[in-house]
Design a protein around this motif. Sequence first.
Motif, PDB file in Angstrom:
ATOM      1  N   ILE A 104       1.042  -1.045   0.402  1.00 28.48           N
ATOM      2  CA  ILE A 104       0.006   0.000   0.100  1.00 28.48           C
ATOM      3  C   ILE A 104       0.917   1.095   0.041  1.00 28.48           C
ATOM      4  CG2 ILE A 104      -0.351   0.488   2.795  1.00 28.48           C
ATOM      5  CD1 ILE A 104      -2.944   1.243   1.909  1.00 28.48           C
ATOM      6  N   TYR A 105       1.697   1.466   0.762  1.00 24.56           N
ATOM      7  CA  TYR A 105       2.777   2.760   0.465  1.00 24.56           C
ATOM      8  C   TYR A 105       4.774   2.415   0.115  1.00 24.56           C
ATOM      9  CZ  TYR A 105      -1.069   5.405   3.448  1.00 24.56           C
ATOM     10  OH  TYR A 105      -2.090   5.356   3.261  1.00 24.56           O
ATOM     11  N   PRO A 106       5.042   1.435  -0.945  1.00 19.14           N
ATOM     12  CA  PRO A 106       5.865   1.515  -1.696  1.00 19.14           C
ATOM     13  C   PRO A 106       6.950   1.859  -0.843  1.00 19.14           C
ATOM     14  CG  PRO A 106       4.441   2.252  -2.993  1.00 19.14           C
ATOM     15  CD  PRO A 106       3.472   2.177  -1.752  1.00 19.14           C
ATOM     16  N   GLN A 107       6.777   3.287  -0.748  1.00 17.81           N
ATOM     17  CA  GLN A 107       8.086   4.327   0.156  1.00 17.81           C
ATOM     18  C   GLN A 107       8.504   3.919   1.427  1.00 17.81           C
ATOM     19  OE1 GLN A 107       5.218   5.130  -0.797  1.00 17.81           O
ATOM     20  NE2 GLN A 107       4.225   7.327   0.447  1.00 17.81           N
ATOM     21  N   PHE A 108       7.866   2.547   1.969  1.00 22.07           N
ATOM     22  CA  PHE A 108       8.517   2.852   3.673  1.00 22.07           C
ATOM     23  C   PHE A 108       8.536   1.043   3.343  1.00 22.07           C
ATOM     24  CE2 PHE A 108       5.491   6.311   4.505  1.00 22.07           C
ATOM     25  CZ  PHE A 108       6.340   7.520   4.321  1.00 22.07           C
ATOM     26  N   VAL A 109       8.250   0.032   2.581  1.00 24.34           N
ATOM     27  CA  VAL A 109       8.984  -0.967   2.453  1.00 24.34           C
ATOM     28  C   VAL A 109      10.330  -1.304   3.490  1.00 24.34           C
ATOM     29  CG1 VAL A 109       9.000  -3.278   2.046  1.00 24.34           C
ATOM     30  CG2 VAL A 109       7.032  -1.985   1.536  1.00 24.34           C
ATOM     31  N   THR A 110      11.197  -0.598   2.769  1.00 24.39           N
ATOM     32  CA  THR A 110      12.469  -0.926   2.609  1.00 24.39           C
ATOM     33  C   THR A 110      12.863   0.020   4.627  1.00 24.39           C
ATOM     34  OG1 THR A 110      13.416  -0.590   0.347  1.00 24.39           O
ATOM     35  CG2 THR A 110      15.080  -1.000   2.074  1.00 24.39           C
TER      36      THR A 110
END
Length: 281
Positions: A260-266
């Motif tokens: 849902i929020y791909p920028q916060f996965v890593t």
Amino acid sequence: MRSLEKANLVLTEFEQLANTNTTNPIDPKEGYKVGVDLGTSSIVLVVLDAGNQPVFGAFEFADVVRDGLVVNYQQSVQIVKRLKQQAEEVLGFSLAAASGAVPPGTVGNNKRVIANIIESAEMRADQLIDEPTAAALLLELSEGAVIDVGGGTTGISVFKEGSPIYVVDEPTGGTHMTLVIAGYYQETVKEAEKRKRDKKQERQNFTIVRPVVQRMAEITRCALAKYPTEPLIVVGGAASFEEIEKEFSVYLNQEVYKPIYPQFVTPIGIAMSSTIIYGEG
């Protein structure tokens, strides 16, 4: 995918904390973890409890990393210091250590510089993990591939039995999308970056950057030709376009998923990799 559903719950909680400058209650004596992600377009700081649940999040847009390399050391340190101070003011205790991440294949001084930035921000450098492996931690991915669409590069990591068996990182990312938009509208890169982040213009923007996305998908196709696998999960700040996983799926003729929020996965995965720190209340 059950693991993706679980990851989305964590991501949703973190996004709310990061955008409201609030915290979930935590006693530092029970342990916490910290991750710092130095991305091409932003720097993110994550605090988790000992059970890997979000406690605090903050980020700041920045232009300090290009193609995976830190190009402005002092500004990087200043931003991490600001995020650390912001976290400490809200949490009510000092952050003693933090983990960081590097693009796959990073070695030597380029790897050490991330640790130096963390230490210059007055935290002990804990773990240094490669970015796709960090993402796989949150996604609970033991088999499959992570497609990490960053600002400067697209990295594909194929996992088998929980370990990466093949990694490739190619120079095509969000920066290239911005350059294409700038050329289309005959405007500055700064203006194009602002336009790219405007949700109201997303559909038009995606039409313009589709060839760049297809290049990312081609990088992925070449990797999968050597190591076919599933599931495929796309993450990263440049993966925020709503249609990006559909474009990948059509190009690869294989379903591609996106959190849902791909920028916060890593960033969250980086914190998950950390050693638990026990602080004073």
